[in-house]
Scaffold this motif. Structure first.
Motif, PDB file in Angstrom:
ATOM      1  N   LYS A 224      -0.532   7.208   7.578  1.00 36.04           N
ATOM      2  CA  LYS A 224      -0.969   7.506   8.957  1.00 36.04           C
ATOM      3  C   LYS A 224       0.255   7.670   9.879  1.00 36.04           C
ATOM      4  O   LYS A 224       0.293   8.539  10.740  1.00 36.04           O
ATOM      5  N   ASN A 225       1.266   6.812   9.664  1.00 34.20           N
ATOM      6  CA  ASN A 225       2.438   6.836  10.537  1.00 34.20           C
ATOM      7  C   ASN A 225       3.516   7.821  10.074  1.00 34.20           C
ATOM      8  O   ASN A 225       4.576   7.895  10.668  1.00 34.20           O
ATOM      9  N   GLY A 226       3.240   8.553   8.994  1.00 32.38           N
ATOM     10  CA  GLY A 226       4.205   9.542   8.489  1.00 32.38           C
ATOM     11  C   GLY A 226       5.518   8.918   8.034  1.00 32.38           C
ATOM     12  O   GLY A 226       6.591   9.517   8.201  1.00 32.38           O
ATOM     13  N   ILE A 227       5.441   7.709   7.449  1.00 36.19           N
ATOM     14  CA  ILE A 227       6.659   7.006   7.023  1.00 36.19           C
ATOM     15  C   ILE A 227       7.223   7.644   5.757  1.00 36.19           C
ATOM     16  O   ILE A 227       6.493   7.894   4.794  1.00 36.19           O
ATOM     17  N   LYS A 228       8.543   7.878   5.778  1.00 33.71           N
ATOM     18  CA  LYS A 228       9.179   8.375   4.549  1.00 33.71           C
ATOM     19  C   LYS A 228       9.630   7.139   3.769  1.00 33.71           C
ATOM     20  O   LYS A 228      10.764   6.700   3.875  1.00 33.71           O
ATOM     21  N   GLY A 229       8.735   6.587   3.026  1.00 33.86           N
ATOM     22  CA  GLY A 229       9.098   5.362   2.310  1.00 33.86           C
ATOM     23  C   GLY A 229       8.252   5.193   1.069  1.00 33.86           C
ATOM     24  O   GLY A 229       7.259   5.905   0.861  1.00 33.86           O
ATOM     25  N   LYS A 230       8.674   4.247   0.245  1.00 36.87           N
ATOM     26  CA  LYS A 230       7.943   3.935  -0.995  1.00 36.87           C
ATOM     27  C   LYS A 230       7.377   2.532  -0.876  1.00 36.87           C
ATOM     28  O   LYS A 230       8.023   1.623  -0.334  1.00 36.87           O
ATOM     29  N   LEU A 231       6.196   2.366  -1.429  1.00 37.04           N
ATOM     30  CA  LEU A 231       5.626   1.025  -1.572  1.00 37.04           C
ATOM     31  C   LEU A 231       5.619   0.724  -3.070  1.00 37.04           C
ATOM     32  O   LEU A 231       4.910   1.383  -3.839  1.00 37.04           O
ATOM     33  N   ILE A 232       6.432  -0.245  -3.483  1.00 35.36           N
ATOM     34  CA  ILE A 232       6.499  -0.587  -4.911  1.00 35.36           C
ATOM     35  C   ILE A 232       5.681  -1.849  -5.146  1.00 35.36           C
ATOM     36  O   ILE A 232       5.931  -2.886  -4.513  1.00 35.36           O
ATOM     37  N   ILE A 233       4.702  -1.739  -6.045  1.00 28.70           N
ATOM     38  CA  ILE A 233       3.876  -2.901  -6.387  1.00 28.70           C
ATOM     39  C   ILE A 233       4.419  -3.493  -7.678  1.00 28.70           C
ATOM     40  O   ILE A 233       4.392  -2.833  -8.730  1.00 28.70           O
ATOM     41  N   LEU A 234       4.899  -4.727  -7.611  1.00 27.15           N
ATOM     42  CA  LEU A 234       5.437  -5.391  -8.813  1.00 27.15           C
ATOM     43  C   LEU A 234       4.373  -6.337  -9.345  1.00 27.15           C
ATOM     44  O   LEU A 234       4.047  -7.352  -8.712  1.00 27.15           O
ATOM     45  N   ASP A 235       3.815  -5.982 -10.503  1.00 35.46           N
ATOM     46  CA  ASP A 235       2.680  -6.731 -11.048  1.00 35.46           C
ATOM     47  C   ASP A 235       3.097  -7.435 -12.344  1.00 35.46           C
ATOM     48  O   ASP A 235       3.558  -6.769 -13.278  1.00 35.46           O
TER      49      ASP A 235
END
Ligand SMILES: Cc1cc2nc3c(=O)[nH]c(=O)nc-3n(C[C@H](O)[C@H](O)[C@H](O)COP(=O)(O)OP(=O)(O)OC[C@H]3O[C@@H](n4cnc5c(N)ncnc54)[C@H](O)[C@@H]3O)c2cc1C
Length: 439
Positions: A224-235
């Motif tokens: 929604k905020n147009g963020i240039k980023g990654k969300l890494i889920i460490l499971d």
């Protein structure tokens, strides 16, 4: 002690680190104490419930509904206001106002006729059947212990409490409701670019789908905020569970350029200063994070000496939730360990109402507790999309094996296809439970 510090402690704010990071016993000795008796003795059996969360509030109301004047019920809770963890991810995603999560303790106490005491429990003397609090002591005939969970930062930092404190402050977990949630929301909304890591705690932990739902809601905000980023889920697990396909599809189809899911990533070391996590799937540097340590039974359960140190949870009779170490104590909600029961609000509500309360009421009436209990269900919705709002769901029906005196799973129904209808049902589910506990 001046008033403001005392108020803080009563509100549970100042006690965050005391209650979650330090040794529970030394922690409580630092609390202010009133030594007098809080309530006059009761002519009928007195049940003291410690912890006014999902399990405790449910227990208070339903015990009074079952037994009326034949029982005196006292609910002790350290917070001044109830804040729900269920729907908190949806709130993180900006899809609902905070007001939706908040409830007061006074309305149900006066409606159903139980005592509500706003105090922090500082000690439990099982021999004397006495609970000590910041407001005085109270004796019980039966005790229901419902303190939720504690964060086991020791698993990451050993005895280094400074580092644990730093980690909890800089990268709050927000698996216990309160100001950590607000801190996390600010982080997500203010995140501008780079790598954001979300660590899934190892099982068993509070609400198995919650970390995955949280990831979807964070990704929704980034999108929604147009963020240039990654969300890494460490499971730490080898795959997403439960509702793996539903979450996996949402990550790929809605947030393909944002979410990276990493399985088999058991945490080996966390460096909150250099912002690095070492895992069995490699090392990860991050700009910001939601770092979730392992969970254990709440501090009070340790203080009461009722935790199995090998598992970190309380051993209970799987049908009555009576402690295996003390027949005068019942353990409700996440602190209790029952094979096949997830640690969820729905399950806390269900097992408390249908099993624990029925069993305890039978004991107080002099009847057989096992024939009084009925099988619970567990339903858990997860919001995976914010625009439009779409959710997935799992529903588990249990039956009771009367011979083995244990519950067993009868039917598991999972809907992995996300839909707006399930999003609506998510809110209806929450409203129905809030109504039952607080209405
Ligand atoms: C992000 C997130 C999302 C979730 N989503 C869902 C969902 O969608 N559906 C679902 O079913 N479940 C969900 N859950 C799980 C649910 O929140 C828990 O399973 C539930 O709260 C367990 O209830 P409880 O009564 O055991 O603990 P809690 O609700 O945590 O209550 C424990 C209470 O004990 C009190 N307490 C502790 N120590 C003391 C003391 N010394 N003195 C006095 N009081 C004390 C605490 O203040 C607290 O109010 C979610 C959890 C999280 C973190």
């Amino acid at each position: 002690m001046n008033t403001s510090r005392r108020d803080l402690l009563k509100a549970g704010v100042g006690s965050l680190f005391i209650a979650t990071i330090s040794s529970p016993i030394s922690a409580f000795s630092m609390m202010p104490m009133h030594s007098g008796r809080m309530l006059p003795p009761s002519k009928v059996p007195r049940v003291v419930i410690v912890g006014g969360g999902w399990a405790g509030v449910t227990a208070a109301k339903h015990l009074k509904k079952e037994l009326g004047d034949k029982v005196d019920v006292v609910l002790i809770e350290k917070r001044k206001i109830f804040m729900s963890c269920p729907i908190s991810n949806v709130w993180l995603g900006g899809l609902v106002e905070m007001d939706f999560l908040l409830h007061d303790f006074q309305t149900p106490a006066s409606k159903y006729g139980y005592h509500f005491i706003n105090a922090t429990v500082t000690g439990i003397n099982r021999h004397k059947r006495r609970v000590m609090t910041t407001e005085g002591y109270i004796n019980y005939d039966y005790l229901i212990l419902a303190p939720g969970i504690r964060y086991n930062y020791e698993a990451w930092f050993g005895k280094d409490r400074d580092l644990a404190r730093l980690c909890a402050t800089k990268f709050p977990s927000a698996f216990i409701p309160g100001s950590e949630h607000i801190a996390l929301k600010r982080k997500i909304e203010n995140f501008e670019e780079g790598t954001f890591v979300l660590v899934v705690p190892p099982p068993p932990h509070r609400c198995p789908p919650a970390p995955y739902e949280r990831a979807a809601m964070i990704a929704h905000v980034f999108k929604k905020n147009g963020i240039k980023g990654k969300l890494i889920i460490l499971d730490p697990k080898k795959e997403i569970k439960p509702k793996g396909k539903g979450f996996g599809d949402a990550y790929k189809q809605l947030y393909g350029d944002i979410v990276e899911y990493v399985p088999n990533a058991k945490v080996k070391a966390v460096d909150p200063v250099k912002r690095v996590i070492k895992t069995t799937a490699g090392d990860f540097k991050f700009d910001d994070a939601n770092l979730n340590p392992p969970h254990q039974a709440g501090d009070l359960a340790w203080l009461a000496g009722l935790v199995n140190k090998k598992t970190g949870w309380c051993d209970v009779d799987p049908l009555t939730l009576q402690s295996k170490l003390d027949p005068r104590v019942f353990v409700a909600g996440d602190s209790a360990s029952v094979k096949g029961f997830p640690k969820s609000g729905d399950m806390a509500h269900n097992h408390t109402q249908n099993m624990l309360v029925k069993a305890l009421a039978a004991i107080i009436r002099g009847k057989d507790p096992y024939s009084a209990v009925s099988a619970p269900t567990n339903t858990c919705y997860s919001m995976v999309n914010g625009k439009p709002k779409e959710a997935i769901v799992i529903n588990v029906l249990y039956s009771i094996d009367r011979k083995k005196k244990a519950p067993k799973k009868k039917k598991v129904n999972v809907v992995n296809k996300r839909s707006s209808q399930l999003a609506e049902s998510t809110f209806e589910w929450a409203k129905a439970l809030y109504r039952d506990m607080f209405g």
